[in-house]
Design a protein around this motif. Structure first.
Motif, PDB file in Angstrom:
ATOM      1  N   THR A 113       0.694  -0.960   0.098  1.00 12.06           N
ATOM      2  CA  THR A 113       0.166   0.190  -0.151  1.00 12.06           C
ATOM      3  C   THR A 113       1.117   1.099   0.172  1.00 12.06           C
ATOM      4  O   THR A 113       1.960   1.693   0.782  1.00 12.06           O
ATOM      5  N   ALA A 114       0.739   1.948  -1.061  1.00 12.09           N
ATOM      6  CA  ALA A 114       1.453   3.461  -1.251  1.00 12.09           C
ATOM      7  C   ALA A 114       0.790   4.118  -0.343  1.00 12.09           C
ATOM      8  O   ALA A 114      -0.489   4.815  -0.565  1.00 12.09           O
ATOM      9  N   ASP A 117       4.781   6.397   1.352  1.00  5.06           N
ATOM     10  CA  ASP A 117       5.651   5.796   2.389  1.00  5.06           C
ATOM     11  C   ASP A 117       4.774   4.143   1.762  1.00  5.06           C
ATOM     12  O   ASP A 117       3.551   4.126   1.549  1.00  5.06           O
ATOM     13  N   LEU A 118       5.877   3.076   1.517  1.00  4.52           N
ATOM     14  CA  LEU A 118       4.681   1.757   1.874  1.00  4.52           C
ATOM     15  C   LEU A 118       4.901   1.503   2.264  1.00  4.52           C
ATOM     16  O   LEU A 118       5.952   0.956   3.621  1.00  4.52           O
ATOM     17  N   ARG A 119       3.907   0.422   2.598  1.00  4.89           N
ATOM     18  CA  ARG A 119       3.449  -0.863   3.352  1.00  4.89           C
ATOM     19  C   ARG A 119       3.232  -1.791   2.916  1.00  4.89           C
ATOM     20  O   ARG A 119       2.279  -2.086   2.276  1.00  4.89           O
ATOM     21  N   GLY A 120       3.078  -2.875   3.632  1.00  6.19           N
ATOM     22  CA  GLY A 120       2.893  -4.334   3.191  1.00  6.19           C
ATOM     23  C   GLY A 120       3.120  -4.994   4.100  1.00  6.19           C
ATOM     24  O   GLY A 120       3.789  -4.812   4.899  1.00  6.19           O
ATOM     25  N   ALA A 129       5.308   4.567 -10.144  1.00  6.62           N
ATOM     26  CA  ALA A 129       4.891   3.211 -10.253  1.00  6.62           C
ATOM     27  C   ALA A 129       3.775   2.831  -9.448  1.00  6.62           C
ATOM     28  O   ALA A 129       3.224   2.218  -9.510  1.00  6.62           O
ATOM     29  N   VAL A 130       3.478   4.466  -8.049  1.00  4.66           N
ATOM     30  CA  VAL A 130       2.187   4.392  -6.988  1.00  4.66           C
ATOM     31  C   VAL A 130       1.383   4.157  -8.899  1.00  4.66           C
ATOM     32  O   VAL A 130      -0.042   3.903  -8.833  1.00  4.66           O
ATOM     33  N   PRO A 154       8.438   3.948   8.988  1.00  2.00           N
ATOM     34  CA  PRO A 154       8.917   5.322   8.151  1.00  2.00           C
ATOM     35  C   PRO A 154       9.734   6.017   7.299  1.00  2.00           C
ATOM     36  O   PRO A 154      10.855   6.654   8.897  1.00  2.00           O
ATOM     37  N   GLY A 155      10.718   6.203   6.658  1.00  2.00           N
ATOM     38  CA  GLY A 155      11.362   7.149   5.618  1.00  2.00           C
ATOM     39  C   GLY A 155      12.399   6.129   5.549  1.00  2.00           C
ATOM     40  O   GLY A 155      13.449   6.649   5.547  1.00  2.00           O
TER      41      GLY A 155
END
Length: 145
Positions: A53-54, A62-65, A111-112, A72-73
């Motif tokens: 998830t962006a 911030d990319l998370r998954g 990319a997002v 973050p960062g």
């Protein structure tokens, strides 16, 4: 968004005298024993696809998954190297940390927008061993295709 990691030049099934039947896999966040897509160390290539998830943040994304590590960062993915015994048990002995902070902002934004981020890297270090430690460009090439 999909993150695809494409690994080439794997180091083989042995690492020194103590590591036999070497494999590499993506490690799940906070669960080092949960591995995604183990590949043998002598495979011609290795590929993993991860949903992330962006989220917009000041100055970028911030990319998370489930497999994204860090704060973050300082987000990253772990490629874990380990041996697999006769029972199929994976015992990690080394990791590569694929850091997102080396992704050019324009590539990440594209990319997002397009829904795909691709990281390409050789999985063997200059000494013929499994790649480990912090991995940033030029060791990994980030793109949108």
């Amino acid at each position: 968004m999909l993150v695809r990691i494409e690994g080439s030049r794997l180091p083989g099934r042995e690492c020194g005298p103590e590591h036999r039947n070497v494999h590499v896999a993506v490690q799940r966040r906070d669960r080092p024993t949960e591995l995604l897509g183990p590949h043998p160390g002598d495979a011609p290539s290795a590929e993993w696809e991860l949903e992330v998830t962006a989220t917009p943040v000041e100055g970028g994304w911030d990319l998370r998954g489930p497999c994204v590590q860090g704060r973050p960062g300082g987000r990253f993915l772990y490629l874990s190297w380990g041996t697999v015994d006769a029972h199929g048990t994976f015992a990690m002995f080394r990791r590569a940390k694929l850091l997102f902070d080396g992704i050019a902002p324009a590539i990440l934004a594209s990319a997002v927008e397009g829904g795909l981020l691709v990281g390409r890297l050789a999985l063997t270090d200059p000494h013929g061993n499994p790649l480990c430690a912090a991995v940033r460009p030029p060791l990994i090439e980030w793109s949108t295709s």
